[in-house]
Each structure stands twice: as structure tokens, then as C-alpha cells.
Design an enzyme around this catalytic site. Structure first.
Site, PDB file in Angstrom:
ATOM      1  N   GLU A 117      57.164   2.538 -22.876  1.00 53.54           N
ATOM      2  CA  GLU A 117      56.600   3.415 -23.907  1.00 53.54           C
ATOM      3  C   GLU A 117      57.198   4.808 -23.805  1.00 53.54           C
ATOM      4  OE1 GLU A 117      52.308   3.379 -23.910  1.00 53.54           O
ATOM      5  OE2 GLU A 117      52.270   1.356 -24.786  1.00 53.54           O
ATOM      6  N   GLU A 148      53.276  -5.411 -25.910  1.00 48.65           N
ATOM      7  CA  GLU A 148      51.995  -5.051 -25.281  1.00 48.65           C
ATOM      8  C   GLU A 148      51.002  -4.679 -26.366  1.00 48.65           C
ATOM      9  OE1 GLU A 148      52.006  -2.101 -21.960  1.00 48.65           O
ATOM     10  OE2 GLU A 148      50.297  -1.219 -23.036  1.00 48.65           O
TER      11      GLU A 148
HETATM   12  C1  IDC Z   1      46.676   1.560 -18.354  1.00 49.69           C
HETATM   13  C2  IDC Z   1      45.814   0.653 -17.513  1.00 49.69           C
HETATM   14  C3  IDC Z   1      44.956   1.476 -16.589  1.00 49.69           C
HETATM   15  C4  IDC Z   1      45.841   2.412 -15.788  1.00 49.69           C
HETATM   16  C5  IDC Z   1      46.694   3.259 -16.735  1.00 49.69           C
HETATM   17  C6  IDC Z   1      47.673   4.163 -16.005  1.00 49.69           C
HETATM   18  O1  IDC Z   1      45.054  -0.178 -18.356  1.00 49.69           O
HETATM   19  O2  IDC Z   1      44.210   0.626 -15.742  1.00 49.69           O
HETATM   20  O3  IDC Z   1      45.024   3.251 -15.016  1.00 49.69           O
HETATM   21  O4  IDC Z   1      47.451   2.397 -17.555  1.00 49.69           O
HETATM   22  O5  IDC Z   1      48.621   3.444 -15.323  1.00 49.69           O
HETATM   23  C7  IDC Z   1      49.618   1.724 -22.465  1.00 49.69           C
HETATM   24  C8  IDC Z   1      50.452   1.514 -21.263  1.00 49.69           C
HETATM   25  C9  IDC Z   1      49.646   0.875 -20.161  1.00 49.69           C
HETATM   26  C10 IDC Z   1      48.210   1.379 -20.144  1.00 49.69           C
HETATM   27  C11 IDC Z   1      47.553   0.955 -21.443  1.00 49.69           C
HETATM   28  C12 IDC Z   1      46.079   1.356 -21.538  1.00 49.69           C
HETATM   29  O6  IDC Z   1      51.628   0.785 -21.533  1.00 49.69           O
HETATM   30  O7  IDC Z   1      50.287   1.161 -18.934  1.00 49.69           O
HETATM   31  O8  IDC Z   1      47.557   0.764 -19.068  1.00 49.69           O
HETATM   32  N1  IDC Z   1      48.302   1.537 -22.547  1.00 49.69           N
HETATM   33  O9  IDC Z   1      45.930   2.735 -21.432  1.00 49.69           O
HETATM   34  N2  IDC Z   1      50.029   2.173 -23.631  1.00 49.69           N
HETATM   35  C13 IDC Z   1      48.980   2.314 -24.453  1.00 49.69           C
HETATM   36  C14 IDC Z   1      47.863   1.901 -23.770  1.00 49.69           C
END
Ligand code: IDC
Length: 480
Positions: A306, A398
Site C-alpha cells: 500500500e 487485500e
Molecule cells: C492492520 C492489522 C492490525 C495491525 C496494523 C498495523 O489488521 O492488526 O496492527 O495493520 O500493522 C491495511 C494494511 C494492513 C492493515 C489493515 C487494517 O494493508 O496491514 O492491517 N489495512 O488496518 N490497509 C488498509 C487497512
């Protein structure tokens, strides 16, 4: 933007006949090893660029079965250095290089092979080693084992692409090598398909969730086509232990392969959002994993998760530097490029897909990533995906059923609208996450990964039960 000129070279060397055991080595071996007939052959291939190279070393045991091995060879040029190896414990002393087997690849039956590899650097020339040893024996390529070989030949490490395994047709057995065709992803018959599956959580935190039982459940109870391996780069991920994380990703790709699922290798950049921050790491990592999996037909490379806070032209430049590293090893693999503003096609930063259409990545057989979180991203994002899908190959690498934090309640109405749209457009997807983290997006209830049962619905959260129902419906992949 152009990427720098690149030299690609492939050498194939089979270790020649250079004699048998030296007396000194023989004396040092335990009696049982000295009595068994040893024998090995090695093929060594490299791809090099200015000052650096990836080597892939396939070891074949042509002697009696062995349990644990040490491979040795000498770099012919003094400027050759081992930088990072995988699938073995590597070391270099002077010009001598040693690779010791790991638990999972130490046992080699007669005629079994295993492939290991490393990235190296060089200052002068980069000639291939001419002689290899395995457990002290020079690899001359043929030895008659003292015990007859097993009557059943060991299974090949990669199943032939079009032969279904006994007992059922897996997604990979049916679809084989994929390729981008227009705005779609096509199977080996040139027909558009949609892959549906699950993403891991960060493998640095939830590695215990990815084991034989959970992957069996994903392949046979969920009937998933796809397993996305989220390897964070920061947040205690790859940057803290490049060799270790490369090995972990490789091992998970093998697990997906054994079960006939496609494996998506996600270089999970998130913070910082500029992919250029990790450019050198990405080149090193993708050189290693693409060399290791070059002969497989089920690996998809997602080169940046991302990007955020950077222009599309920066992302494009990153992609045009990383894609050639993969192509040098694995020319026909599909590669997915993240898009601006957390892979929103730019929408979350006020742009849209036209910036990509007007300035596409200069590479073939690629797709662009789109991500959404159903409770946060609704009609305007869906409308943008519908417009973009007419002009760009998209893959939802994702998405969450919850809000963009990854937590909160599953919004099943919005999730259903999203998945109906993706089904109609034949856009593949991976759901965040196949893990037991105590957050709304996790499919497994907290504590599940401490146990051994992953099948059925009793282990699932609201989001998990919803996703399993969506994923396990028949794929009806076209077969002609
Ligand atoms: C989130 C995880 C969470 C973690 C956070 C930071 O769900 O447990 O603490 O990352 O690492 C994304 C990202 C993905 C995120 C997810 C939700 O690719 O890493 O995971 N998210 O926030 N993009 C949009 C949402």
C-alpha cells in the site's frame, strides 16, 4: 521512466568428475557414512546484474539416502562474496562456501533433489564454481547406490502443471500457469478466471496460524484458490532478518504449492508509504524468492502492498526497477503493482485510475492492486472500480469486511455488494485475515491457532464464517 541497463546471464554447470573421496575426509566421516555409497550432482545457475547476482543451486543425491548434508564449493574469483542465502545455513570463509541443510530439506532419498540459493556480490568476474562436495564427497554426478533405490520414485518437488493430483482437481492443477489477458487474469486455456482466497496476517506475529492443519483447512474446507503471504517489511518484519523472513516466505509458498493453491508473495510495505524507502530490500528479496520459485506455475508477486503519500510516478518508477529483477528469474509470472493512496487507485488521496491509464507501468503481464475495507469504502469506491476494471487489469489483493482500521464489526451488506461486484467482473481477491487476532477482520476466533482444529464454523468469527461461505462455492473454472 527507464530502469538501468541490466545484464542477465545464466550458467549451467554440472560438477565434473574430479575423483572420489579424499582420504582425509573419509577418515573424518562416521563409519556408517563411510560404508554407504555416496554420490551427488549439482547444477548451479546464476542471474547477475552490475556487481550482484543470484545463484540457484540444485543438489541431487545419486548415492544412498542421506539424512543431513553439507554442501561445499569454492568461488573461483577472489571478489565473489556470499551476501544472503536461503533454504540452508550459509557461510563463507576465504573463497570456501558452505551450506548446511535445514530440518525440512536435510533428508534426501536416492535420486531426490533440493534447491538452495543465495544472493552474492562480485568485483571482478563472476565465474561458476567448478567442483562441489556433499558431505565431503566430490559431486561427480553418478554413483551406484549399495542399496537398491526405493520401488516408488520420490514425488517431484513441483507437480507437472497440467496433471491433476489423485483424488481431486486443485485450482493450480486446473488452471496452471496464469497470464494477464486484456483486463483479465487468464488460465492455461486462455480463459478469464477469478481467484478467491485469504491473506495471512503479518507472518512476524501470527506465524503459528500457518501450519499443516490450518492450510489443509484452507485448501479443502474453505476450498480457497489463493493464499496471500503478508510479509511486513517494517514493524519487526523483513528488515530485521532478511534471510529468516525469506526462508519463512519460501516455506509457506511450498505449503501452498503442496495443496494446489496459488501463492501470492506480498511485500507488505505500509509505513513509510514511499516504496522507494525499501527499493534495495525489494530487489534483494524478489531476486531470492523468484529464483527459488522460478520453475513453479503458482506464484504471484505483489511488489508493494500500500503505497501512500507518494505520487503515481514514484510508484511506477519503483515497479520498473523491481519487475526486471523478478523477470530475470521467472519471466512468465504475474506481477501486481500497488496503487496510490493505500492501493485505492488514488481515490483516497483525491486522484483516480486515469493517472495509471495515462502513464502505465512499462512492463507486460502485470496487474494493479485495489484494496477496500467494506465498512469504510462504499459506493464511490465501487463506482471507481467498475470504471477502472474496463481499462486496467485489477486484483483485490487485500480487503476487509470491517473498517479501515482492521477492527470493528463486519459490514456484511457492504461486503456482499463488494463481492458480488468482484464476482461479476471476475476480479480476484484475498481477504484480510486468516488469523486469530482479536480484531474484527480476523477470520479465526482468538485462541484458535493454539489448537489443532481449523475446520468448520465453530472456530470462525462473523467475518470468517461469511468469507468461508463466499470462498467455498464452486469455482467452475473453464477447462478448454
Ligand atoms: C492492520 C492489522 C492490525 C495491525 C496494523 C498495523 O489488521 O492488526 O496492527 O495493520 O500493522 C491495511 C494494511 C494492513 C492493515 C489493515 C487494517 O494493508 O496491514 O492491517 N489495512 O488496518 N490497509 C488498509 C487497512
Amino acid at each position: 521512466m527507464k530502469h538501468p541497463p541490466r545484464r542477465t546471464r545464466r550458467l549451467l554447470v554440472t560438477a565434473g568428475a574430479v575423483g572420489a573421496l579424499t582420504l582425509g575426509t573419509l577418515a573424518a566421516l562416521p563409519t556408517t557414512a563411510a560404508m554407504a555409497a555416496p554420490g551427488c550432482s549439482v547444477s548451479y545457475t546464476t542471474n547477475s546484474w552490475s556487481g550482484g547476482f543470484t545463484a540457484s543451486v540444485t543438489i541431487t543425491n545419486v548415492g544412498d539416502p542421506i539424512n543431513g548434508w553439507t554442501l561445499g564449493f569454492r568461488f573461483p574469483d577472489g571478489g565473489q562474496r556470499l551476501a544472503q542465502g536461503w533454504s540452508a545455513t550459509w557461510s563463507q570463509s576465504g573463497s570456501e562456501v558452505t551450506a548446511r541443510s535445514l530440518g525440512w530439506n536435510g533428508s534426501l532419498a536416492t535420486r531426490a533433489s533440493t534447491t538452495v540459493g543465495f544472493n552474492g556480490t562480485f568485483t571482478g568476474a563472476n565465474p561458476a564454481p567448478t567442483s562441489f562436495t556433499l558431505n565431503g564427497t566430490v559431486c561427480t554426478g553418478s554413483t551406484t547406490p549399495t542399496t537398491p533405490p526405493p520401488t516408488t520414485t520420490p514425488p517431484p518437488t513441483t507437480p507437472p502443471p497440467t496433471t491433476p493430483p489423485p483424488g481431486g482437481q486443485t485450482p493450480v492443477a486446473i488452471n496452471g500457469q496464469l497470464r494477464v489477458c486484456g483486463v483479465n487474469l487468464c488460465n492455461q486455456y486462455g480463459r478469464p478466471i477469478q481467484l478467491r482466497g485469504m491473506s495471512t496476517h503479518g507472518i512476524q506475529w501470527f506465524g503459528n496460524c500457518y501450519n499443516d492443519a490450518s492450510l489443509d483447512a484452507l485448501a479443502t474446507d474453505w476450498r480457497a484458490d489463493l493464499f496471500r503471504i503478508a510479509m511486513y517489511v517494517q514493524e519487526d518484519g523483513y528488515e530485521t532478518d532478511p534471510a529468516g523472513f525469506t526462508n519463512r516466505v519460501n516455506a509457506l509458498v511450498e505449503e501452498a504449492t503442496e495443496r494446489g493453491m496459488y501463492a501470492m508473495i506480498d511485500f507488505h510495505t505500509l509505513t513509510p508509504g514511499d516504496p522507494m524507502h525499501n527499493l534495495e530490500r525489494a530487489k534483494t528479496f524478489f531476486a531470492a524468492v523468484s529464483a527459488r520459485h522460478a520453475s513453479k506455475n503458482n506464484v504471484i508477486y505483489e511488489i508493494t502492498n500500500e503505497p501512500n503519500g507518494v505520487s503515481w510516478s514514484t510508484i511506477k518508477s519503483y515497479a520498473e526497477q523491481v519487475i526486471p529483477v523478478i523477470r530475470a528469474n521467472d519471466p512468465d509470472a504475474v506481477v501486481i503493482v500497488g496503487t496510490r493512496a493505500w492501493s485505492s487507485l488514488g481515490v483516497s488521496e483525491g486522484a483516480n485510475h486515469t493517472e495509471i491509464v495515462n502513464n502505465p507501468v512499462n512492463a507486460s503481464n502485470i496487474m494493479y492492486a485495489f484494496h477496500f475495507y467494506a465498512a469504510s469504502h462504499r459506493d464511490n469506491y465501487r463506482a471507481e472500480v467498475e470504471r477502472a476494471a474496463a481499462r486496467l487489469p485489477l486484483f483485490v489483493t487485500e480487503f476487509g469486511t470491517v473498517d479501515y482500521t482492521g477492527d470493528g464489526a463486519a459490514d456484511l451488506a457492504s461486503s456482499t455488494q463488494w463481492l458480488d461486484l468482484l464476482d461479476r467482473l471476475k476480479i480476484g481477491y484475498a481477504n484480510w485475515t486468516f488469523s486469530d487476532k482479536a480484531e474484527g477482520s480476523a477470520a479465526l476466533r482468538p485462541g484458535t491457532c493454539n489448537g489443532s482444529n481449523y475446520t468448520g464454523t465453530s472456530v470462525l468469527t462473523t467475518s470468517g464464517a461469511f468469507m468461508r461461505e463466499r470462498i467455498r462455492t464452486p469455482d467452475n473454472f473453464p477447462t478448454s
